[in-house]
Design a protein around this motif. Structure first.
Motif, mmCIF file in Angstrom:
data_model
loop_
_atom_site.group_PDB
_atom_site.id
_atom_site.type_symbol
_atom_site.label_atom_id
_atom_site.label_comp_id
_atom_site.label_asym_id
_atom_site.label_seq_id
_atom_site.Cartn_x
_atom_site.Cartn_y
_atom_site.Cartn_z
ATOM 1 N N VAL A 85 0.837 -1.183 0.000
ATOM 2 C CA VAL A 85 0.000 0.000 0.000
ATOM 3 C C VAL A 85 0.882 1.247 0.000
ATOM 4 C CG1 VAL A 85 -1.778 1.276 1.254
ATOM 5 C CG2 VAL A 85 -1.769 -1.234 1.312
ATOM 6 N N THR A 110 0.654 5.555 0.074
ATOM 7 C CA THR A 110 -0.129 6.776 0.199
ATOM 8 C C THR A 110 0.712 7.925 -0.350
ATOM 9 O OG1 THR A 110 0.673 7.262 2.430
ATOM 10 C CG2 THR A 110 -1.332 5.956 2.259
ATOM 11 N N VAL A 123 0.221 12.273 -1.587
ATOM 12 C CA VAL A 123 -0.571 13.469 -1.861
ATOM 13 C C VAL A 123 0.323 14.525 -2.485
ATOM 14 C CG1 VAL A 123 -2.249 13.043 -0.016
ATOM 15 C CG2 VAL A 123 -0.221 14.405 0.469
ATOM 16 N N THR A 181 -1.948 -1.244 -4.156
ATOM 17 C CA THR A 181 -3.021 -0.516 -3.493
ATOM 18 C C THR A 181 -2.569 0.933 -3.300
ATOM 19 O OG1 THR A 181 -3.705 -2.515 -2.312
ATOM 20 C CG2 THR A 181 -4.514 -0.410 -1.461
ATOM 21 N N LEU A 182 -3.406 1.852 -3.748
ATOM 22 C CA LEU A 182 -3.070 3.270 -3.671
ATOM 23 C C LEU A 182 -4.065 4.034 -2.819
ATOM 24 C CD1 LEU A 182 -2.321 4.221 -7.389
ATOM 25 C CD2 LEU A 182 -0.687 4.048 -5.529
ATOM 26 N N ILE A 183 -3.535 4.964 -2.068
ATOM 27 C CA ILE A 183 -4.348 5.959 -1.380
ATOM 28 C C ILE A 183 -3.730 7.292 -1.797
ATOM 29 C CG2 ILE A 183 -5.132 6.873 0.834
ATOM 30 C CD1 ILE A 183 -4.588 3.994 1.953
ATOM 31 N N ILE A 184 -4.416 7.987 -2.710
ATOM 32 C CA ILE A 184 -3.859 9.205 -3.305
ATOM 33 C C ILE A 184 -4.917 10.289 -3.381
ATOM 34 C CG2 ILE A 184 -2.068 8.036 -4.643
ATOM 35 C CD1 ILE A 184 -3.915 8.082 -7.063
ATOM 36 N N ASP A 185 -4.472 11.494 -3.608
ATOM 37 C CA ASP A 185 -5.415 12.590 -3.793
ATOM 38 C C ASP A 185 -5.657 12.809 -5.287
ATOM 39 O OD1 ASP A 185 -3.102 13.892 -4.647
ATOM 40 O OD2 ASP A 185 -3.198 15.468 -3.150
#
Length: 99
Positions: free
Chosen positions: A64, A66, A68, A87-91
């Motif tokens: 994963v 993250t 921004v 798995t990405l958590i991005i803005d």
């Protein structure tokens, strides 16, 4: 490399940051700095680090990331293209630049 968390937390000096940039580093993940092709960049600073490398991450089933701000987009894209992360958590700013 000026936006690296390592730099922001003063874990590395401006000179070390410049050395990484001169060596071609465009981003970092865990304890590894990488170039625009996803290859590990070796400098005096990076060679002192002990930790998981990009090659190690490729053998982990769920990685994963993250990120921004648009400055992180190039690094995220390189990691995706090299099958390092899944798995990405991005803005939105990062998303718009990697698609």
């Amino acid at each position: 490399m000026q936006t690296s968390t390592w730099r922001k937390l003063d874990y590395i000096t401006k000179d070390e940051t410049n050395e990484l940039t001169s060596a071609g580093a465009i981003g970092d993940v865990v304890a590894d700095f990488f170039d625009d092709q996803g290859h590990t960049v070796h400098t005096d600073f990076s060679n002192r680090l002990i930790g998981i490398t990009i090659d190690d991450l490729k053998n982990i089933s769920n990685v994963v990331v993250t990120a921004v701000r648009k400055k992180k987009a190039q690094g995220v894209k390189v990691l995706l293209e090299n099958d390092v992360i899944n798995t990405l958590i991005i803005d939105q700013a990062v998303a718009e630049r990697i698609i």
